[in-house]
Design an enzyme around this catalytic site. Structure first.
Site, short mmCIF file in Angstrom:
data_model
loop_
_atom_site.label_atom_id
_atom_site.label_comp_id
_atom_site.label_asym_id
_atom_site.label_seq_id
_atom_site.Cartn_x
_atom_site.Cartn_y
_atom_site.Cartn_z
N ASP A 1 0.76 -1.12 -0.09
CA ASP A 1 0.04 -0.03 -0.09
C ASP A 1 0.89 1.29 -0.01
OD1 ASP A 1 -2.44 1.42 0.13
OD2 ASP A 1 -2.47 1.54 2.52
N CYS B 1 -20.29 -13.70 -5.86
CA CYS B 1 -21.11 -12.89 -5.28
C CYS B 1 -22.58 -13.05 -5.28
CB CYS B 1 -20.86 -11.30 -5.35
SG CYS B 1 -19.54 -10.49 -4.62
N CYS C 1 -26.26 -11.63 -4.04
CA CYS C 1 -26.16 -11.07 -2.48
C CYS C 1 -25.90 -9.49 -2.67
CB CYS C 1 -25.22 -11.84 -1.79
SG CYS C 1 -24.83 -11.24 -0.22
N CYS D 1 -23.69 -6.56 1.81
CA CYS D 1 -22.79 -5.27 2.00
C CYS D 1 -23.46 -4.08 1.75
CB CYS D 1 -21.42 -5.66 1.38
SG CYS D 1 -21.62 -5.68 -0.39
N CYS E 1 -24.49 -0.88 4.45
CA CYS E 1 -23.49 0.23 4.57
C CYS E 1 -24.45 1.68 4.97
CB CYS E 1 -22.88 0.55 3.14
SG CYS E 1 -21.83 2.34 3.18
N CYS F 1 -17.09 6.87 3.00
CA CYS F 1 -17.03 5.66 3.40
C CYS F 1 -16.43 6.14 4.93
CB CYS F 1 -15.73 4.81 2.65
SG CYS F 1 -15.22 3.56 3.71
N CYS G 1 -13.85 1.06 9.58
CA CYS G 1 -15.28 0.51 9.60
C CYS G 1 -15.16 -1.05 9.03
CB CYS G 1 -16.40 1.16 8.96
SG CYS G 1 -17.81 0.58 8.62
N CYS H 1 -19.03 -3.87 6.15
CA CYS H 1 -19.37 -4.55 4.94
C CYS H 1 -18.68 -6.10 4.97
CB CYS H 1 -18.85 -3.79 3.45
SG CYS H 1 -17.19 -3.42 3.62
N CYS I 1 -20.73 -10.12 5.34
CA CYS I 1 -20.27 -10.73 4.09
C CYS I 1 -20.41 -12.22 4.44
CB CYS I 1 -19.02 -10.45 3.52
SG CYS I 1 -18.38 -11.42 2.02
#
Length: 314
Positions: free
Chosen positions: A131, A185, A188, A191, A195, A211, A238, A241, A245
């Protein structure tokens, strides 16, 4: 034959260093991501994260980061911790920040791994990232088959869910490339539905500037008042989400000592956080990613969720 040997050595060493997954992609231009990134930036979904506008070409082509790059090696490092803060009404911290700053922990392991490859292979040039550069890490992890990018835009593994730190090593040698897997996914939308700030504007698209993680970590100015009452007590990051899942039922606790939380972190009560002093902050979060927000930033967040007056069920 050499590519097979080098790939085997790489993956065995990565496993010994604690990486959950190590998969490889061919270093090439990311055609499919070019338009997506351009549109995302045009909609100003990056908010005050202006650094996302920089090095557009490098984000899309790893060969601009490493001369002669042939392989992008993607790594995933598990950080899942089922432990929770004991006071259910205390302001909450994302579990990724429970322990030591992952940037430093994972980068040390990549340094060891790269040195190992140089010792074993010899003439190899490359760079490793945690990152820390214009690298579309989730895209490369998806291309390598570690998992797929879910509707919340986090990477999901069929085997172990989504609680992973991602990292990359870009090298100038050919290796045996892995292949992507399909998206699981399905229909579904948990998430998206969960939120509280409606940051997931549509499946697979997140407005970063909405976010909770953005507001509590990246935003340096005051948190907009129209977000009052929507943070569900999160003061740093946070996990909502990911918590909802279904694939995270397969998550397994990490075994990385550096990611274990200090006892004080889990034990502090709501009132303790609201009365937190700077010397306490420095002690609890020594070497932590929470330092990114700083003492003043964390106090701002605590005050913001306090005004919401939220008392949440377990």
């Amino acid at each position: 034959m050499q590519s097979s040997k080098h790939t085997f050595l790489l993956k065995e060493k990565a496993k010994s260093l604690g990486f959950t997954f190590c998969r490889i992609s061919k270093a090439e231009f990311l055609h499919n991501e070019a338009l997506k990134l351009e549109q995302w930036l045009a909609k100003d979904y990056h908010g005050e994260m202006r650094y996302m506008e920089n090095h557009y070409d490098k984000r899309l082509d790893p060969r601009l980061l490493v001369d002669g790059a042939k392989s992008v090696i993607s790594f995933a490092y598990n950080y899942y911790n089922p432990q929770k803060q004991k006071d259910k009404n205390a302001p909450k911290i994302s579990s990724y920040a429970f322990g030591k700053d992952y940037h430093k922990v994972v980068k040390k392991k990549l340094k060891i791994l790269f040195q190992f490859l140089q010792d074993e292979i010899g003439d190899i040039n490359g760079r490793y990232f945690v990152d820390s550069a214009p690298v579309l890490e989730k895209t490369w992890a998806e291309k390598s088959g570690i998992g797929w990018i879910g509707k919340h835009t986090n990477l999901i593994s069929k085997e172990q869910g989504s609680y992973f730190f991602l990292a990359e090593l870009i090298v100038d040698i050919p290796l045996i490339y892995d292949t992507p897997i399909k998206d699981y996914c399905g229909s579904c939308t948990k998430c998206i539905d969960a939120c509280p700030t409606d940051a997931i504007t549509e499946p697979y698209v997140v407005d970063g500037s909405k976010c909770i993680s953005y507001f509590t970590i990246e935003l340096k100015n005051s948190i907009p008042q129209n977000m009052q009452g929507k943070f569900e007590n999160w003061m740093f990051g946070c996990d909502i989400c990911q918590m909802v899942c279904p694939w995270n039922k397969f998550s397994v606790p990490h075994n990385e000592p550096s990611f274990l939380p200090k006892k004080e972190l889990l034990s502090l009560k709501k009132e303790d956080w609201e009365n937190l002093r700077e010397e306490e902050f420095e002690k609890i979060f020594e070497g932590s990613a929470v330092k990114r927000a700083g003492f003043k930033g964390l106090k701002r967040n605590i005050e913001f969720v306090k005004k919401s007056g939220q008392i949440l069920p377990e």
